[in-house]
Scaffold this active site. Structure first.
Site, PDB file in Angstrom:
ATOM      1  N   GLU A   1     -17.016 -44.891   4.970  1.00 18.99           N
ATOM      2  CA  GLU A   1     -16.264 -46.118   5.259  1.00 18.99           C
ATOM      3  C   GLU A   1     -16.638 -46.727   6.604  1.00 18.99           C
ATOM      4  O   GLU A   1     -16.598 -46.062   7.636  1.00 18.99           O
ATOM      5  CB  GLU A   1     -14.755 -45.832   5.241  1.00 18.99           C
ATOM      6  CG  GLU A   1     -13.897 -47.061   5.476  1.00 18.99           C
ATOM      7  CD  GLU A   1     -12.415 -46.807   5.261  1.00 18.99           C
ATOM      8  OE1 GLU A   1     -11.628 -47.758   5.423  1.00 18.99           O
ATOM      9  OE2 GLU A   1     -12.044 -45.664   4.940  1.00 18.99           O
TER      10      GLU A   1
ATOM     11  N   LYS B   1      -9.821 -48.051  -0.136  1.00 22.56           N
ATOM     12  CA  LYS B   1      -8.521 -47.622  -0.631  1.00 22.56           C
ATOM     13  C   LYS B   1      -8.640 -47.438  -2.129  1.00 22.56           C
ATOM     14  O   LYS B   1      -8.938 -48.373  -2.854  1.00 22.56           O
ATOM     15  CB  LYS B   1      -7.428 -48.654  -0.305  1.00 22.56           C
ATOM     16  CG  LYS B   1      -6.737 -48.383   1.014  1.00 22.56           C
ATOM     17  CD  LYS B   1      -5.861 -47.152   0.914  1.00 22.56           C
ATOM     18  CE  LYS B   1      -5.511 -46.596   2.277  1.00 22.56           C
ATOM     19  NZ  LYS B   1      -6.420 -45.540   2.696  1.00 22.56           N
TER      20      LYS B   1
END
Length: 913
Positions: A715, A732
């Site tokens: 990420e 997410k």
């Protein structure tokens, strides 16, 4: 953190505001002005007292007379000036960005405890500084003074100013006139609903009803009880359907939100499962019937220009259709309202804009001196026409460029000179990035080395790797620890230790904190752009290291309840760097020196080593096996800070906060720890990168701190490139890979069409749009990719991309301060969520949830989110893991997701200890 109500009562009340509701008391003397200050903020929750008699409507007052003095003006307003009252929400700057474009000038943003009632009256009526007011969303309830601040009095007494309440502002409009605020049938966050309206002006040219295409994103746990609505409030919109929709459910019906450009990606994905949908084998949660009754979604006052929308639909959300149109309609309502009045307001607008409003800016700047620095963090946005510049400084709490110039002259400028060489198509011929690192920097256990390692480069996720070690005359290590007083609110100072290449040590106490130090450091560097012309990457030397999660206290968080065991920030200043271009297989070597100093011999020495590696490329296998793993004999497992039962209870506590409207999403985490003996830390990292390659992986070794970091993060937190473009890529939504291709594809589709995971992702996308909106040019924030599914060695993840153009008046470090910690690790609204999590989690997150990356001397940066990471410190290996809790979360499933995310790094340690 509880609501101001009894847990047994469906209505949410707060006794100290009861006297505001539906009352019209007489106008009191000026010295009785109320300040609803010190609400839930960086200052914490404190008791607020309201006077027993509050000022009433302003009919007949000097304010009304001032507005009704001159003949009607029929000229359309050139721009509309909005006062945007921020209820400490994480979506306010999405509204700010929209209004900046629609109004022709950015709004002025003040928090709900920042101005007194006297301030409001002065700027609205004496200075004629604003045309309308927008009251933002926010956590909590309008029944709690800590949550709503000055907004109730504004709604009650500013009867002659157009006001739009959004979400919490909508509830406040109902509450102040006597309506009850109650719990919704169920919390709805990050999900969509169809809306029906009565055709009111606010919804002009917007379709209505089922299958009309008017779908909105909802974030709510509380609602206005429609049965309690007083006669002066008129319902104008409500949810038409009992069904909740996921975002991709709207794409399935062919409806695309106006804030998001359609991508061929969605069409492909929908085509992949079309057969399943047609034959009924794929049942998705968008077909569930959870909502038990219609919900009031919009109201207006019968005699005032006051409107409320979205008990909880958010016009500023990326996934809301017609959101911009609602705000544009409000502008037109404002224009027509002032046209109808006999007022000097329109005629004198330009005079006030250039004259009287400067008084406003001076007054705001004066008032800001009493506001805490962290309170103002991230509020650096240039105001068009220069008039809002001073206000922009105050709003973002980050020094204006003119103040930068003062600081720069007092620091002492360093003139840096970059030299570099390129070796075409070399990397693979000398064994790749792994072999280059081990050969050049692997000696002595790779102490005091760094490697920003794009070990997963497929599909263009990452392209460059940067590596280096202790080296030239500019090299130094910077270590920062927050003060022991950092658990006290507003305290962000700490102790700095600087060690240079010769071993000399300098210590200092930084009252303003680490980010301020780093900002000044980068501003002190002078460089020539021609030095790095032709280089395809953005790091040319500078600071490489990590920012720990506890530095959130420098970014607006109230406090740290738990002290980190590791330093709160640790960086090398890297003056010698090796760069690998994985796309073209090229290798670059860079050396940075102060101008007018002898050039380093490092370039020549490193070139000779690379040539030697090319000549001995047949030894590649042998070299790679130097760090071959040995099976662990230590069978002790990782021990979690909390038991399974405690973690499940923590999830349930999060769900209670969400139900009570305190948060939309809470990113709950914990730590797993294991005592280890002597371990080959670099070998562990090499094993981890092989088993779990990631685009934003990293190795950091700080020998003086007995600290090694083995990171396999997929990420990106935030990047700023040489063109001043900001990019965030939050993750997410996570699911394990399948054991067969068929199962793997099914699991991927399950993640793609999970309503819960889409809601998680959507809320964080809106949060990151807000964070970038604080520092980007108005209208520049956009989302080129929404809810892509990316596949890694052990998991599928849902990833979105948010971009924006940095404003020229904002420094690189202050872009980070405006967004740190990454929203995917906090939840939303960010400040309230972080405080809730501090009360639930039992230990410091340390390096986990922070960021690893670089700040280049030319003021670019690239930072990851520290997840999927092993931290080895003082004989212990620790791994942080967790997940986002939303209204749809299942506590047992959340525990399993936490274990899944920790499994790859944990297995690497267990295998290698």
């Amino acid at each position: 953190m509880a609501l101001c109500s009894s847990s047994t009562s469906p209505e949410l009340k707060c006794c100290c505001f009861d006297n505001l509701r539906g009352k019209n008391p007489s106008f009191n003397q000026p010295n009785q002005f109320l300040r609803i200050g010190d609400c839930y903020s960086n200052k914490g929750r404190v008791q607020v007292q309201a006077s027993s008699q509050l000022s009433g409507h302003l009919e007949g007052s000097f304010m009304e007379k001032k507005r009704l003095q001159e003949p009607l003006s029929h000229r359309k307003l050139e721009f509309v000036r909005t006062l945007l009252i921020d209820n400490y929400d994480s979506y306010t700057y999405n509204i700010y960005q929209e209004l900046s474009t629609i109004n022709g000038v950015p709004p002025v943003v003040v928090r709900n405890d920042e101005w007194t009632w006297r301030d409001i009256c002065r700027y609205l009526y004496e200075e004629n500084a604003f045309d309308n007011i927008v009251i933002s969303p926010g956590p909590g309830s309008p029944a709690c003074p800590e949550d709503i601040g000055i907004c109730l009095r504004v709604l009650l007494e500013c009867w002659d100013v157009p006001i739009l309440g959004v979400c919490l502002g909508h509830q406040a409009l109902g509450y102040v006139h006597g309506a009850d605020i109650v719990h919704a049938p169920e919390p709805v966050h990050g999900r969509l609903s169809e809306i029906e309206h009565n055709g009111d002006r606010l919804f002009h040219d917007i379709p209505s009803g089922q299958n009309s295409g008017f779908k909105v994103v909802r974030y709510h746990s509380l609602i206005i009880d429609a049965d309690s609505l007083p006669k002066e409030l008129i319902p104008i919109a409500w949810s038409n359907s009992a069904d909740g929709f996921s975002y991709l459910g709207t794409l399935q019906s062919g409806e695309i939100p106006d804030a998001y450009e359609s991508q061929s990606r969605q069409k492909i994905l929908l085509s992949d499962i079309s057969t399943q949908i047609k034959n009924g084998s794929y049942r998705h949660s968008i077909y569930s019937n959870r909502m038990r009754r219609e919900v009031l979604m919009g109201i207006m006052h019968s005699t005032r220009p006051h409107y409320g929308v979205q008990v909880q639909f958010h016009p500023e959300s990326i996934a809301t259709c017609y959101g911009s149109k609602i705000l544009r309609n409000f502008r037109e309502i404002t224009e027509d309202y002032w046209k109808r009045l006999r007022s000097p307001f329109v005629k004198e607008r330009n005079v006030h804009y250039t004259g009287a409003e400067s008084l406003l800016l001076r007054e705001i700047t004066r008032t800001s001196r009493s506001v805490n620095n962290s309170d103002e963090l991230g509020r650096e946005a240039l105001r068009p026409r220069q008039l809002f510049c001073d206000l922009g400084d105050r709003r973002f709490g980050i020094q204006h460029s003119r103040r930068f110039e003062i600081q720069r002259s007092s620091i002492g400028v360093k003139c840096l000179k970059l030299t570099w060489r390129k070796f075409d198509h070399l990397a693979s011929t000398v064994g790749g990035a792994r072999n280059i690192f081990c050969e050049l920097f692997g000696n002595n256990k790779a102490e005091n080395t760094f490697w920003l390692d794009s070990s997963s480069t497929e599909k263009g996720r990452a392209r460059f790797s940067f590596m280096g070690g202790k080296g030239g005359s500019l090299w130094k290590q910077v270590t920062f620890r927050l003060s022991d007083q950092s658990d006290v609110k507003f305290t962000s100072g700490g102790h700095l230790l600087i060690e240079d290449a010769e071993g000399s040590i300098e210590r200092a106490y930084l009252e303003e904190g680490f980010f301020d130090f780093l900002d000044k450091e980068l501003l002190s560097f002078h460089h020539e752009k021609k030095d790095y012309e032709g280089l395809p990457f953005d790091f040319y030397g500078g600071y490489i290291g990590y920012i720990g999660y506890n530095l959130k206290v420098e970014c607006g968080a109230a406090s740290n309840h738990h002290k980190s065991r590791t330093p709160d920030a640790c960086f090398f200043f890297a003056d010698n760097v090796v760069v690998i271009d994985h796309l073209y297989d090229d290798v670059y070597i860079l050396s940075l020196n102060e101008e007018n100093t002898p050039m380093s011999t490092w370039l020549d020495a490193t070139e000779q080593k690379l040539i030697g590696l090319r000549a001995s490329s047949t030894r590649q296998l042998e070299e790679q096996n130097l760090h071959a793993p040995t099976v662990s004999r230590n069978k002790s497992a990782f021990i979690s800070e909390v038991s399974r039962g405690d973690y499940v209870n923590n999830v349930e506590n999060c769900l209670k906060y969400i139900k009570d409207g305190e948060s939309y999403e809470l990113c709950l985490t914990t730590q797993l720890r294991k005592r280890i003996g002597e371990i080959d830390s670099l070998g562990l990292y090499l094993h981890l990168r092989e088993k779990n390659p990631a685009p934003y992986a990293a190795w950091l070794s700080f020998s003086k701190e007995d600290l090694c970091i083995c990171c396999s993060s997929p990420e990106r937190f935030l990047r700023l490139d040489k063109n001043d473009l900001l990019e965030a890529k939050p993750i997410k939504g996570t699911i394990a890979r399948g054991s067969t291709p068929e199962e793997d594809e099914q699991l991927k589709l399950q993640l793609q069409y999970s309503e819960k995971d889409q809601a998680e992702n959507l809320m964080i996308v809106d949060l990151l749009r807000n964070d970038l909106g604080r520092v980007c040019e108005p209208g520049s924030v956009h989302v080129p990719n929404l809810m892509n599914v990316e596949s890694y060695a052990t998991v599928h993840t849902m990833v979105s991309t948010i971009c924006g153009k940095k404003h020229s008046n904002v420094s690189a470090v202050n872009c980070v301060r405006a967004a740190f910690p990454g929203g995917s690790m906090t939840g939303a609204p960010k400040l309230r969520s972080m405080e809730i999590l501090e009360s639930i989690e039992s230990c410091s997150r340390g390096i986990y949830s922070g960021s690893i990356g670089y700040f280049s001397y030319n003021r670019t940066f690239d930072l990851n989110i520290v997840i999927r990471t092993v931290v080895i410190h003082e004989g212990e290996a620790s791994i942080g893991a967790g997940g986002a809790i939303v209204a749809l979360s299942n506590p047992e499933d959340e525990y399993e997701e936490m274990i899944l995310k920790s499994s790859a790094p944990a297995k690497a340690v267990m295998y290698f200890d």
